[in-house]
Write an enzyme that holds these catalytic residues in place. Structure first.
Site, PDB file in Angstrom:
ATOM      1  N   GLU A 176       5.313  -4.499   7.314  1.00 13.96           N
ATOM      2  CA  GLU A 176       4.402  -3.568   8.009  1.00 13.96           C
ATOM      3  C   GLU A 176       4.877  -3.235   9.415  1.00 13.96           C
ATOM      4  OE1 GLU A 176       3.533  -6.046   6.097  1.00 13.96           O
ATOM      5  OE2 GLU A 176       1.709  -5.614   4.963  1.00 13.96           O
TER       6      GLU A 176
ATOM      7  N   GLU B 292       0.511 -10.041   0.354  1.00 11.67           N
ATOM      8  CA  GLU B 292      -0.803 -10.541   0.784  1.00 11.67           C
ATOM      9  C   GLU B 292      -1.668 -10.895  -0.431  1.00 11.67           C
ATOM     10  OE1 GLU B 292      -1.272  -7.145   3.444  1.00 11.67           O
ATOM     11  OE2 GLU B 292      -1.757  -8.543   5.050  1.00 11.67           O
TER      12      GLU B 292
ATOM     13  N   GLY C 123       1.157  -5.473   1.417  1.00  9.55           N
ATOM     14  CA  GLY C 123      -0.069  -5.820   0.704  1.00  9.55           C
ATOM     15  C   GLY C 123       0.218  -6.576  -0.585  1.00  9.55           C
TER      16      GLY C 123
ATOM     17  N   ALA D 203       0.832  -1.198   0.000  1.00 11.62           N
ATOM     18  CA  ALA D 203       0.000   0.000   0.000  1.00 11.62           C
ATOM     19  C   ALA D 203       0.870   1.252   0.000  1.00 11.62           C
ATOM     20  CB  ALA D 203      -0.867  -0.004   1.249  1.00 11.62           C
TER      21      ALA D 203
END
Ligand SMILES: CC(C)(COP(=O)(O)OP(=O)(O)OC[C@H]1O[C@@H](n2cnc3c(N)ncnc32)[C@H](O)[C@@H]1OP(=O)(O)O)[C@@H](O)C(=O)NCCC(=O)NCCSC(=O)CC(=O)CCCCCCCCCCCCC(=O)O
Ligand SMILES: NC(=O)C1=CN([C@@H]2O[C@H](COP(=O)(O)OP(=O)(O)OC[C@H]3O[C@@H](n4cnc5c(N)ncnc54)[C@H](O)[C@@H]3O)[C@@H](O)[C@H]2O)C=CC1
Length: 712
Positions: free
Chosen positions: A110, A90, A87, A46
């Site tokens: 993160e 993910e 992300g 992100a």
């Protein structure tokens, strides 16, 4: 069908992914889907800047997309090139298969920006690679290479060449095979015989390492939820913990630090020099003068960066000692590296040569001087270098505080003289303070910055003043710590407060580690103590200001810290590392107070913290106002990477902005009133100005500096 995504996720990218997936599912002619990135990069996750506006953050839409991918009735294959981070990984975990290029790196970083993998990563990764490996990746944020990912089972295949073609081949191969076994949300987390004990120990370990940083601890809790709860419940826990982190304030500080470290790469001087006006010179060979504590680490750093080095000492005895120490460091480094000693090649004299002969420095591109902190000696060396070295060679000094202009004045080429202040241990610490003098050329600054990059260090360009940025801010901090002892506190009490705040090590432990004699010699050089101190000088005053002779007195008692087995603490032996509070010192402090008529008082934690930190921050405002650094980010990056400032507090200037400038000012005013003879507590005019204009955000501070007399 092929779906391409961009480097970091925006709402548009997520929308495109969703549309693509839905279209593929609805189209009977599509048998499989491949997701890849653009320009050889899968995804860095992100957009980190977006977390400051969480309601509109594209991350919110990411988890449903990951679920959508996983629930597709057609096989979805991720083709991972470059990086798959956060992300990005993910999304790959939502895919049924993963193919990675051999040079790709993957990770869930993160935690390093104060968060946890909130798009279902904490629940899927343990199901794929087991709790120990998942916990390691999630709590450290480390990037792992594709080869390791393959061993862990994180990817199914490695592509040596065309990853996209390899992914399409795999997709075609698996068409028609059952997808349920490939859906991670349906898999159980592999059990461990001792899961509870394992998770308990992991929590203890991360808490110890995190020093007050919340994210690693909450990452463990999220993985625990994966091991204990069904997938959907685990997701609820993940979301809850993510929200907690997002609102903790630490995430903002860590994200600020991420961008600050990148901002300092764009250096500029008040005179207008910057990357755009300067060309870095290539550094194909280097020399290091002095193989003591610092020189050894600097040589090691250069060898690791593949730069051939000539290492020089003053005599054969010191050379032998230095060579042994360097070889030991390099052996250790080689053991940590893939390819080891062979790759470092440090037994090859063409890569690393030891000498006492200055003539061998004739052809090197760059010299780093790391001899004793003594101006006369440094000038003698630079005079010699100026005569011997080739015309273009960059001449660097590793001084901790001395005047770069004065050192440069000993040469015929002051434009090529620059300070490169490494931190101890120099082969480990990431900070390199780069100090330009009045005559240093932009090209010399650019070359030093380029060198920092080659050494895998963070270079921060600053102006020339006593102690530069880092040590200059450190002086008032340590001074307050010592004054607090005079007034009634103890070293262990002061250290505990600052270590609880998050510093790796408090000021007294730090002083024992570095050696009290270092500061003693410097104060003797400045005429603050020792034989050059004029007779009749009051014991606790210098130049009309408060002075504490406590550190000098300890040195006079032979207490230099760890190296002598006692300093502010007692150690098990000379060179010992276990500090214990020392009754001798407590008695000594009591006698000292009696001698000077000081009535000991109880000092609370708040006062300890505020006096030490606000004095340091106050100096930071002076540095900004004088144009010694281009912005508060520079000071913060220096403190995080060179002085053990807790990263989750964003650096001293960021911390000041979170405490609130009016509060910092009010407290300094209060302490200054009680201690009028301590200039370090007198609020700096720039701090006053910022408060007067309404305490603007940190990013705007520099627009309020009047550049009348930048001290270059
Ligand atoms: C990618 C790198 C390894 C590249 O390194 P390098 O080549 O050295 O280049 P750099 O100089 O580092 O970078 C170049 C340039 O790019 C910028 N940049 C890099 N990555 C990002 C990024 N991710 N975002 C923004 N900008 C980035 C960098 O700053 C440079 O630019 P410059 O500053 O101008 O010089 C390296 O860059 C790297 O490691 N990047 C970071 C990777 C990373 O940390 N990724 C993780 C991001 S977080 C993430 O992905 C998480 C998620 O997506 C999950 C979100 C789940 C959200 C759950 C929603 C829950 C919401 C709750 C709602 C709350 C409200 C409510 O209560 O309802
Ligand atoms: N020790 C630390 O934590 C830090 C020190 N510095 C600075 O780095 C410099 C070196 O410090 P240390 O390594 O701690 O000192 P040190 O005392 O450990 O080593 C200095 C070395 O220089 C050698 N030397 C002295 N004169 C020489 C000459 N004429 N020619 C060649 N070699 C000579 C000595 O033999 C010795 O090995 C100093 O300027 C110091 O202020 C900077 C950052 C941190």
């Amino acid at each position: 069908m092929v779906i391409e995504s961009l480097f970091y996720f925006s709402l548009a990218v997520l929308q495109a992914l969703e549309d693509g997936l839905k279209k593929a599912d609805a189209d009977p002619s599509v048998k499989a889907v491949m997701i890849c990135g653009e320009n050889g990069k899968f995804s860095a996750g992100a957009d980190i800047r977006g977390f400051s506006a969480p309601q509109s953050h594209p991350g919110i839409g990411l988890a449903p997309i990951v679920s959508l991918i996983e629930s597709s009735e057609k096989p979805v294959v991720a083709a991972i090139e470059g990086v798959a981070l956060g992300g990005g990984l993910e999304v790959a975990l939502g895919c049924h298969y993963r193919v990675a290029h051999v040079k790709a790196r993957m990770g869930l970083p993160e935690v390093t920006i104060g968060l946890l993998p909130g798009a279902e990563g904490t629940q899927r990764l343990p199901r794929l690679i087991g709790v120990p490996a998942a916990l390691d990746m999630i709590t450290t944020g480390k990037h792992i290479p594709a080869t390791e990912a393959l061993k862990l089972g994180l990817v199914d295949e490695i592509a040596e060449e065309n990853t996209i073609e390899a992914a399409i081949r795999l997709a075609n191969k698996v068409i028609g095979q059952p997808l349920a076994p490939r859906r991670l949300s349906l898999k159980p987390v592999p059990t461990l015989p001792n899961m509870e004990a394992f998770l308990r120990e992991a929590l203890v370990k991360v808490k110890k390492q995190a020093r007050g940083c919340l994210a690693p601890e909450l990452c463990v809790q999220a993985v625990r939820a994966a091991s204990e709860r069904p997938f959907a419940e685990g997701l609820r826990r993940e979301r809850e913990l993510f929200r907690l982190l997002l609102s903790s304030g630490q995430a903002r500080a860590l994200q600020y630090a991420f961008f600050a470290e990148r901002a300092v790469r764009r250096w500029a001087t008040p005179a207008g020099a910057s990357w755009s006006s300067a060309n870095a010179q290539p550094v194909r060979s280097a020399a290091v003068i002095g193989l003591g504590t610092m020189g050894r680490g600097i040589v090691t750093s250069l060898v690791k960066a593949n730069i051939p080095v000539v290492a020089l000492e003053q005599d054969l005895e010191n050379l032998k000692k230095g060579r042994k120490a360097v070889m030991l460091l390099l052996e250790r480094e080689a053991m940590k590296m893939e390819g080891g000693a062979q790759r470092l090649d440090f037994h090859n004299p063409a890569r690393l040569q030891f000498t006492v002969d200055f003539d061998l420095l004739r052809d090197v591109d760059l010299v780093i001087e790391a001899v004793f902190e003594n101006m006369a000696l440094k000038k003698e060396i630079f005079h010699k270098l100026s005569k011997i070295c080739k015309p273009g060679a960059l001449l660097c000094t590793n001084t901790s505080a001395l005047n770069i202009n004065e050192i440069a004045s000993a040469t015929s080429r002051p434009q090529q003289v620059i300070g490169t202040h490494f931190f101890s241990p120099a082969h480990v610490m990431r900070l390199l303070e780069i100090i330009y003098g009045s005559h240093t050329s932009p090209s010399a600054i650019a070359t030093a910055m380029q060198l920092a990059k080659a050494l895998n260090k963070i270079g921060v360009v600053v102006g020339n003043c006593f102690g530069f940025v880092g040590n200059r801010m450190m002086f008032p901090y340590v001074q307050q710590a010592v004054f607090l002892l005079e007034e009634g506190s103890r070293p262990e009490a002061v250290d505990e407060v600052l270590e609880d705040f998050g510093f790796k090590i408090g000021p007294f432990r730090m002083s024992d580690l570095a050696g009290l004699d270092v500061g003693w010699r410097s104060r003797q050089g400045q005429g603050l103590t020792g034989p050059s101190l004029p007779a009749g000088t009051p014991a606790r005053q210098r130049h009309g200001q408060r002075y504490s002779p406590l550190p000098d007195l300890l040195c006079e008692h032979g207490r230099f810290g760890q190296k002598t087995g006692h300093g502010w603490y007692l150690y098990e032996k000379a060179g010992g590392r276990t500090a214990t509070p020392d009754p001798w010192l407590h008695n000594f402090l009591a006698r000292y107070r009696d001698t000077h008529g000081i009535k000991a008082r109880a000092i609370d934690q708040e006062e300890i913290l505020e006096r030490c930190l606000f004095a340091l921050i106050n100096e930071g405002f002076a540095i900004l106002a004088e144009g010694i650094a281009s912005g508060p980010e520079h000071l913060d990056v220096i403190y995080i990477n060179g002085y053990g400032w807790p990263r989750h507090r964003g650096g001293p200037m960021f911390y000041a902005s979170t405490v609130g400038l009016p509060r910092v000012l009010a407290k300094l005013e209060q302490y200054s009133e009680v201690h009028p003879d301590v200039p370090g507590l007198r609020p700096n005019a720039f701090l006053r100005k910022l408060v007067a204009v309404g305490s603007p955000p940190l990013q705007e501070w520099m627009s309020y500096v009047s550049w009348q007399s930048p001290k270059l």
